[in-house]
Scaffold this motif. Structure first.
Motif: not given
Length: 739
Positions: A646-647, A675-676, A714-715, A719-720
């Motif tokens: 999580f972020v 990632v965000p 992804a997710h 960006h990943t």
């Protein structure tokens, strides 16, 4: 030897009063003792058990008093009434005593304050009731006041009168139900009690409910305490308090039982002064922002840990006197360390010198056992509907906050106060006036405590230990809430500990236990507690709850702590848990500090220290604890690998921390994670590091611990990153550079 002279027929009407005085049962002593007109002159009447002779000094003139018949009543005849308190000189078989006659002083009871006390709104009842060193009519002494409206007679007894109940009878004020007496020239540290005669004739010896100091067991007396002015916080100290307790501040609380944090040689308690040196320094070194003291309101039984207090206004003398406790708090203030105190308004014990059946009636507690008795704890429940009880509790909260400048109170067992059917079967409780199970009196009392606490003490935090889904615990009273600032998240604690106790092989079947808390995480202002309750009564210590071999136990605990510090909500950790105490907590012994000789335990301590320091320096981990804007799942469905990601976001959405928690022993290379945003990501925490007693699995391909994000979906993110993550490991990442 007493006179055996025949009775004076002029005074035969005093026999009833003498018998009452001799028996220690006299409701209106000022109507008889002291100065009273008699025919065309005045009589000064004093009752002094065991005195052989008595004289009265008025304007440097001694007047001999005559014994009334064969009693302890002495009468001096004067032509004019004294206009000021006068001295008595009494000769005994082994001594001669000079003292001011207690019955020559006027009443100093504040009638306006007593009106508020009876109304249930007196915020500073402790300034009026109890024992206070005051000057009365130019004479120094102690004013005693006690609320006992149904008593037939009340006397002050103590070391100063050899515990005689027929020496210092108190003045009764029918309008308020309060008894009062001023006794001149008493000294601090003198023991006293109230001797109360009930309407049925039973004699009770009660400690002072408002005493500032009490004896240690087996003693049960109150102790005269010379208090000092309230701690005055400077403008900067007030600003610091408001800043460290704010909803968007980093709050990491170290919960402490003063009697067992550390012991001196010979298993002696550390004093408040010693704790000021050692405990404060250690707490700061570990990076905590607050200390939370388990209850120190005086309690007779060590094994109650303070949760069954009899002296709600007395800092426990186990660790020193009133001034020493004040010194401890002042040192915390100087160190910018917040201090919270456990407060217990939910119940009180049955000790005979305590509040139960105080004046022969159910004064402080409900008379109906279905409302007034806790079957779980064998304690009594306050009658929150009674205005004077409400004043008692409100003023106690004000006392701790205002006299010592505390950061706040953690209110114990709030659920037991809110529900009339708490821990009761059908037929064992009484519904409220609307037929419901809500304790309306307790609800109103809690609201008033919170309203007044925040109004009078800006910047504090009131915390509820509330274990149910009661709505609006941290909503303002104006919006129909209870008015607390924070609530313990007992649901998160129960679910997450239950999850961690599973063998990692089976955690995939309990994945929801770690994600469910996010369904309600922002419904209240939460504190995540791993408190003393989780390491006693056969529950085992936190480290022993963890499954696996020795290394896995420690890896589990490190990863769990890091998950907790990243989860929305303020933090609380009980002492000993920061070094992975092996044994259950024992209030009779110190924490096992010798465990720090082992790298595994030092690794846990280093982990907690690192977590606190990272937490305090990364706003994303605390600023939006109570807002959905502060949290976003990356992947909450990876139950097969038991990985959570999580972020956490700061108020500045570009400032965020990515969290990955792996709760199986399996390590993964090139684990792909959304990632965000683009940029470079730096590892700021890895619980698998060597310094934490981890396995040292390399997280990134470079020594700087930096990973570049790729343009790849992804997710749900554009960006990943690819990262290696060790088994039973939690990792924090921070974006450090845009590309």
């Amino acid at each position: 030897m007493r006179s055996t002279a025949p009775k004076d027929p002029m005074h035969t009407h005093y026999d009833a009063q003498v018998n009452a005085l001799q028996g220690g049962r006299f409701k209106d002593p000022f109507s008889f003792l002291g100065v009273h007109s008699y025919k065309s002159s005045y009589e000064i009447r004093v009752f002094l058990p065991a005195a052989q002779s008595v004289s009265i000094s008025i304007n440097d003139k001694k007047i001999a008093a005559k014994r009334y018949n064969n009693s302890d009543l002495f009468i001096a005849c004067v032509t004019e009434a004294p206009c000021a308190p006068y001295m008595c000189e009494a000769t005994y078989s082994d001594s001669t005593l000079c003292f001011f006659d207690e019955y020559s002083f006027e009443s100093s009871l504040d009638k306006d304050a007593m009106y508020l006390f009876n109304e249930g709104s007196l915020e500073h009842a402790y300034k009026h009731l109890g024992a206070h060193f005051v000057s009365q009519q130019g004479i120094e002494g102690v004013r005693f006041c006690v609320w006992a409206p149904n008593a037939a007679s009340v006397s002050v007894i103590g070391e100063f009168n050899f515990w005689q109940a027929n020496r210092h009878f108190m003045r009764f004020h029918p309008a308020s139900g309060v008894w009062e007496l001023f006794i001149a020239e008493l000294k601090a540290d003198t023991c006293y009690k109230f001797s109360i005669v009930t309407q049925s004739g039973e004699v009770l010896e009660k400690a002072d409910p408002f005493a500032f100091k009490m004896q240690q067991a087996p003693g049960t007396a109150s102790v005269l305490q010379q208090t000092t002015p309230a701690i005055k916080l400077s403008d900067s100290a007030l600003k610091n308090r408001q800043k460290r307790n704010h909803i968007d501040a980093p709050v990491s609380i170290y919960e402490v039982h003063l009697g067992s944090w550390q012991r001196a040689e010979g298993n002696r308690y550390l004093s408040y002064n010693e704790l000021a040196d050692k405990l404060i320094a250690y707490t700061l070194e570990m990076g905590f922002t607050h200390i939370q003291l388990m209850p120190i309101s005086e309690y007779p039984f060590d094994g109650s840990w303070g949760y069954q207090p009899v002296g709600l206004f007395a800092p426990s003398s186990r660790f020193g006197d009133y001034a020493s406790f004040k010194y401890f708090i002042e040192q915390c203030h100087k160190a910018n360390l917040g201090v919270l105190l456990d407060w217990v308004p939910g119940h009180f014990p049955s000790d005979p010198h305590g509040l139960h059946h105080f004046d022969g009636t159910h004064l402080f507690e409900h008379a109906d056992v279905r409302q007034g008795f806790h079957p779980d704890w064998n304690t009594y429940i306050y009658n929150y509907d009674r205005p004077e009880v409400k004043s008692f509790l409100i003023s106690n909260a004000m006392y701790w906050l205002e006299q010592f400048g505390l950061d706040g109170l953690r209110v114990d067992a709030v659920a037991s106060m809110l529900y009339l059917d708490y821990s009761r079967k059908e037929g064992e409780w009484v519904a409220n006036c609307y037929g419901g199970r809500e304790n309306l009196g307790a609800i109103e009392c809690l609201k008033q405590v919170n309203l007044r606490s925040y109004k009078n003490n800006p910047g504090i935090m009131m915390v509820a230990e509330e274990s149910t889904a009661w709505p609006g615990v941290t909503q303002s009273v104006e919006h129909n809430g209870l008015g607390f600032g924070y609530k313990w998240n007992m649901g998160w604690m129960n679910d997450s500990l239950h999850y961690m106790q599973h063998d990692p092989l089976y955690r995939q079947h309990h994945h929801h236990e770690m994600t469910f808390s996010m369904v309600y995480a922002f419904s209240e202002n939460y504190i995540l507690p791993l408190s003393h309750d989780e390491v006693v009564h056969g529950k085992g210590s936190l480290i022993e709850k963890m499954p696996g071999d020795e290394w896995q136990k420690f890896a589990n605990l490190r990863s769990y702590y890091a998950f907790m510090w990243a989860h929305p909500g303020k933090k609380l950790l009980f002492m000993g848990s920061e070094i992975a105490q092996r044994k259950e907590w024992d209030h009779n012994h110190s924490i096992d500090w010798h465990l720090l000789e082992h790298k595994s335990h030092t690794g846990i301590q280093n982990t907690v220290q690192a977590l606190n320091n990272i937490y305090k320096t990364h706003p994303a981990l605390y600023e939006l604890d109570s807002s959905p804007a502060g949290f976003e799942w990356i992947d909450n469905n990876n139950n097969e690998q038991s990985i959570f990601s999580f972020v956490r976001y700061a108020k500045n959405a570009h400032d965020f921390v990515v969290v990955i928690a792996n709760f199986t022993p399996v390590s993964y290379r090139n684990y792909e994670l959304g990632v965000p945003s683009a940029g470079k990501y730096k590892v700021i925490l890895n619980t698998d590091e060597d310094s934490f007693f981890g396995s040292g699995v390399e997280v990134t391909a470079n020594a700087q611990g930096v990973i570049s994000a790729k343009k790849r979906n992804a997710h749900g993110f554009a960006h990943t990153i690819n990262i290696s993550i060790g088994g039973l490991t939690t990792i924090y990442l921070q974006r450090v550079e845009d590309e």
